[in-house]
Design an enzyme around this catalytic site. Sequence first.
Site, PDB file in Angstrom:
ATOM      1  N   SER A 258      45.001  47.611  24.037  1.00  0.00           N
ATOM      2  CA  SER A 258      45.937  48.112  23.029  1.00  0.00           C
ATOM      3  C   SER A 258      45.329  47.891  21.655  1.00  0.00           C
ATOM      4  O   SER A 258      44.392  47.100  21.491  1.00  0.00           O
ATOM      5  CB  SER A 258      47.279  47.375  23.100  1.00  0.00           C
ATOM      6  OG  SER A 258      47.921  47.597  24.331  1.00  0.00           O
TER       7      SER A 258
ATOM      8  N   ASP B  31      48.859  51.939  21.701  1.00  0.00           N
ATOM      9  CA  ASP B  31      48.210  52.201  20.424  1.00  0.00           C
ATOM     10  C   ASP B  31      49.284  52.580  19.405  1.00  0.00           C
ATOM     11  O   ASP B  31      49.852  53.676  19.467  1.00  0.00           O
ATOM     12  CB  ASP B  31      47.191  53.327  20.576  1.00  0.00           C
ATOM     13  CG  ASP B  31      46.255  53.087  21.757  1.00  0.00           C
ATOM     14  OD1 ASP B  31      45.759  51.954  21.884  1.00  0.00           O
ATOM     15  OD2 ASP B  31      46.039  54.014  22.553  1.00  0.00           O
TER      16      ASP B  31
ATOM     17  N   SER C 235      46.959  51.908  27.556  1.00  0.00           N
ATOM     18  CA  SER C 235      46.722  51.360  26.222  1.00  0.00           C
ATOM     19  C   SER C 235      47.930  51.580  25.326  1.00  0.00           C
ATOM     20  O   SER C 235      48.480  52.683  25.261  1.00  0.00           O
ATOM     21  CB  SER C 235      45.490  52.040  25.608  1.00  0.00           C
ATOM     22  OG  SER C 235      45.125  51.427  24.395  1.00  0.00           O
TER      23      SER C 235
END
Length: 345
Positions: free
Chosen positions: A230, A270, A268
């Site tokens: 992340s 983000d 992930s």
Amino acid sequence: MTRRLRDFGLSCGIVEPGPLNAITDVRGVRVGHCTLEEGDLRTGFTAVMPHGGNLFRRKMRAGCEVINGFGKSAGLMQLAELGQIETPLLLTNTLAVGTGFDALVSRALDANPDIGRETGTVNPLVLECNDGFLSDIRARALTQAHAFAALDAAAEGPVAEGAVGAGTGMSAFGFKGGIGTASRRLALDGAESALGVLVLANFGTAGDLVLPDGRRPMPPELEPQAERGSVIIVIATDVPLESRQLGRVARRAGAGLARLGAFWGNGSGDIAVAFSTADPIEHDQPRDLVSLHALNENRIDVLFRAAAEATQEAVLNAMVAAPATMGRDGHVRPSLGDWLARSNP
């Protein structure tokens, strides 16, 4: 001395950085860390404070962008709805979000006796990345005292980078990741302004990283690893922007990640948050109608470019500053700074 990207003759983009090349080039912004590094623990808290006063009473205009939503952050929903920040931002590991939430609530209640009585509740903003590769995240070792220590350490001036605070156990592109920062100078109506970025970098697949000069560093990997990291991007500026504009600026952080070679994998988280220190929102505003000072939309490209460039450089600063690290169960992340030192003539 902590290494930074420009120490190796590399830079990102064409816009000049501020004096510190840090988010604290935006006047009033403060950053503090609390690092927990003992036994199998490599974790901590990082605090970002838009100003040194009471944020609940003097809120900051803000916007956010969820680039990929595999995350457990707190406070983003209300931020997106109301377009404002009313607590410091805390960055930490995934399983300490609740601890950070409680710490921010405690501080807000202590400073504002009317919360939950004469006025509404408070919206703590806590953002996270998973540091479980290098740290024993299941130990849940972080406490409110650690969060308070990061908040109390928040200061203007140079920002510690690399394996500090929330970045202590983070990884990026197979290297050691962590906390990084960068800034860009802006000129609007003949006056100098700034945009600064702070990242918590914990993302990217080994071999995908692209340096500004085109090189692709490859860390020694024992086996291929899926993209499960992340990245949190915090953008600050002293340019007056409405919350919609700040959301647009936050979105451009994704361009900086793409320049690095990231593709925002399925696993992930983000997330970018942007705030302006100009034109704050008074909690106790008595007027029905208030004026808003904001950037001419036709001039916003200068901030878009600054956000992309500073995000790219902040991530690389995090990776260059962080030393090679051994964590739990003998897991190791090499340092991009060491790779550059060996590779540069």
